[in-house]
Design a protein around this motif. Structure first.
Motif, PDB file in Angstrom:
ATOM      1  N   MET A   1      55.204  26.687  47.280  1.00 58.91           N
ATOM      2  CA  MET A   1      54.847  27.348  46.479  1.00 58.91           C
ATOM      3  C   MET A   1      54.737  28.400  46.852  1.00 58.91           C
ATOM      4  N   SER A   2      55.132  29.736  45.952  1.00 57.04           N
ATOM      5  CA  SER A   2      54.512  31.242  46.534  1.00 57.04           C
ATOM      6  C   SER A   2      53.169  31.853  46.165  1.00 57.04           C
ATOM      7  N   PRO A   3      52.540  32.519  47.059  1.00 57.39           N
ATOM      8  CA  PRO A   3      52.251  33.098  46.736  1.00 57.39           C
ATOM      9  C   PRO A   3      51.224  33.660  46.024  1.00 57.39           C
ATOM     10  N   PHE A   4      51.812  34.089  44.694  1.00 56.45           N
ATOM     11  CA  PHE A   4      51.389  34.356  43.246  1.00 56.45           C
ATOM     12  C   PHE A   4      51.529  32.926  42.117  1.00 56.45           C
ATOM     13  N   THR A   5      52.240  31.466  43.048  1.00 57.46           N
ATOM     14  CA  THR A   5      51.583  30.497  42.444  1.00 57.46           C
ATOM     15  C   THR A   5      49.913  29.890  43.469  1.00 57.46           C
ATOM     16  N   ILE A   6      49.604  30.908  43.647  1.00 52.16           N
ATOM     17  CA  ILE A   6      48.703  29.949  44.131  1.00 52.16           C
ATOM     18  C   ILE A   6      47.432  31.424  44.106  1.00 52.16           C
ATOM     19  N   GLY A   7      47.851  32.046  43.551  1.00 55.76           N
ATOM     20  CA  GLY A   7      46.503  32.940  43.394  1.00 55.76           C
ATOM     21  C   GLY A   7      46.562  32.892  41.969  1.00 55.76           C
ATOM     22  N   TRP A   8      47.782  32.302  41.448  1.00 45.80           N
ATOM     23  CA  TRP A   8      46.962  32.082  39.928  1.00 45.80           C
ATOM     24  C   TRP A   8      46.150  30.716  39.597  1.00 45.80           C
ATOM     25  N   LEU A   9      46.744  30.046  40.150  1.00 47.75           N
ATOM     26  CA  LEU A   9      45.940  28.658  40.170  1.00 47.75           C
ATOM     27  C   LEU A   9      44.710  28.765  40.467  1.00 47.75           C
ATOM     28  N   LEU A  10      44.470  30.495  41.455  1.00 46.19           N
ATOM     29  CA  LEU A  10      43.059  29.993  42.074  1.00 46.19           C
ATOM     30  C   LEU A  10      42.314  30.474  41.088  1.00 46.19           C
ATOM     31  N   TRP A  11      43.006  31.750  40.235  1.00 42.95           N
ATOM     32  CA  TRP A  11      42.469  32.245  39.283  1.00 42.95           C
ATOM     33  C   TRP A  11      41.983  31.491  38.385  1.00 42.95           C
ATOM     34  N   LEU A  12      42.849  30.691  38.107  1.00 44.57           N
ATOM     35  CA  LEU A  12      43.113  29.274  36.932  1.00 44.57           C
ATOM     36  C   LEU A  12      41.381  28.659  37.088  1.00 44.57           C
ATOM     37  N   ALA A  13      41.464  28.159  38.587  1.00 48.83           N
ATOM     38  CA  ALA A  13      40.246  27.027  38.816  1.00 48.83           C
ATOM     39  C   ALA A  13      39.073  27.872  39.230  1.00 48.83           C
ATOM     40  N   TYR A  14      39.098  29.096  39.316  1.00 50.33           N
ATOM     41  CA  TYR A  14      37.803  30.544  39.210  1.00 50.33           C
ATOM     42  C   TYR A  14      37.371  30.429  37.966  1.00 50.33           C
ATOM     43  N   PHE A  15      38.039  30.869  37.176  1.00 52.10           N
ATOM     44  CA  PHE A  15      37.757  30.404  35.837  1.00 52.10           C
ATOM     45  C   PHE A  15      37.104  29.702  34.764  1.00 52.10           C
ATOM     46  N   LEU A  16      37.713  28.230  34.909  1.00 55.45           N
ATOM     47  CA  LEU A  16      37.339  27.111  34.584  1.00 55.45           C
ATOM     48  C   LEU A  16      36.110  26.684  35.186  1.00 55.45           C
ATOM     49  N   VAL A  17      35.744  27.071  36.417  1.00 55.08           N
ATOM     50  CA  VAL A  17      34.521  27.178  37.008  1.00 55.08           C
ATOM     51  C   VAL A  17      33.136  27.944  36.273  1.00 55.08           C
ATOM     52  N   LEU A  18      33.754  29.455  35.914  1.00 53.85           N
ATOM     53  CA  LEU A  18      32.715  30.077  35.683  1.00 53.85           C
ATOM     54  C   LEU A  18      32.167  28.699  34.418  1.00 53.85           C
ATOM     55  N   GLU A  19      33.779  29.849  33.925  1.00 58.68           N
ATOM     56  CA  GLU A  19      33.796  29.018  32.118  1.00 58.68           C
ATOM     57  C   GLU A  19      32.893  27.379  32.171  1.00 58.68           C
ATOM     58  N   GLY A  20      33.155  27.425  32.599  1.00 57.59           N
ATOM     59  CA  GLY A  20      32.518  25.716  32.766  1.00 57.59           C
ATOM     60  C   GLY A  20      30.671  26.084  33.064  1.00 57.59           C
ATOM     61  N   VAL A  21      30.157  26.842  34.098  1.00 58.40           N
ATOM     62  CA  VAL A  21      28.959  26.578  34.162  1.00 58.40           C
ATOM     63  C   VAL A  21      28.076  27.780  32.813  1.00 58.40           C
ATOM     64  N   ALA A  22      28.965  28.731  32.517  1.00 59.34           N
ATOM     65  CA  ALA A  22      28.536  29.098  30.899  1.00 59.34           C
ATOM     66  C   ALA A  22      28.522  28.255  29.817  1.00 59.34           C
ATOM     67  N   LEU A  23      29.548  27.536  29.359  1.00 61.82           N
ATOM     68  CA  LEU A  23      29.101  26.706  28.393  1.00 61.82           C
ATOM     69  C   LEU A  23      28.072  24.955  28.968  1.00 61.82           C
ATOM     70  N   PHE A  24      27.618  25.132  29.784  1.00 60.70           N
ATOM     71  CA  PHE A  24      26.676  23.812  29.803  1.00 60.70           C
ATOM     72  C   PHE A  24      25.492  24.288  30.556  1.00 60.70           C
ATOM     73  N   ASN A  25      25.214  25.781  30.524  1.00 57.66           N
ATOM     74  CA  ASN A  25      24.055  26.942  30.835  1.00 57.66           C
ATOM     75  C   ASN A  25      23.016  27.040  29.305  1.00 57.66           C
ATOM     76  N   SER A  26      23.934  27.139  28.308  1.00 57.10           N
ATOM     77  CA  SER A  26      23.214  26.996  27.037  1.00 57.10           C
ATOM     78  C   SER A  26      22.478  28.686  26.675  1.00 57.10           C
ATOM     79  N   ARG A  27      23.186  29.908  27.255  1.00 57.48           N
ATOM     80  CA  ARG A  27      22.192  30.808  27.440  1.00 57.48           C
ATOM     81  C   ARG A  27      23.700  31.618  26.590  1.00 57.48           C
ATOM     82  N   PRO A  28      22.948  32.441  26.212  1.00 56.20           N
ATOM     83  CA  PRO A  28      23.604  33.767  24.930  1.00 56.20           C
ATOM     84  C   PRO A  28      24.087  34.596  25.516  1.00 56.20           C
TER      85      PRO A  28
END
Length: 82
Positions: free
Chosen positions: A1-28
């Protein structure tokens, strides 16, 4: 796996965690969608709130968003031709 693939997967994981927290806390104003709606002037007005006139700046932001989304869709669907 290339460093770019790892970087994009880490970015995607970070996004999913951030968006998941935002979706479940119900704040505008905390999800990506809500930020995009604010940044590009597409958010809905609240009931009873007067309609604001659309400025040229708002129209430009909306056109830029539309152009970017159209380009991105074509880019992904054609394998990079656009």
């Amino acid at each position: 796996m290339s460093p770019f693939t790892i970087g994009w997967l880490l970015w995607l994981a970070y996004f999913l965690v951030l968006e998941g927290v935002a979706l479940f806390n119900s704040r505008p104003g905390d999800t990506l969608s809500e930020h995009v709606w604010t940044w590009f002037g597409t958010q809905r007005r609240k009931p009873g709130e007067p309609e604001r006139p659309r400025s040229g700046w708002t129209q430009l932001r909306r056109v830029l968003l539309l152009a970017f989304m159209a380009w991105l869709s074509i880019h992904f669907l054609t394998g990079g031709w656009a």
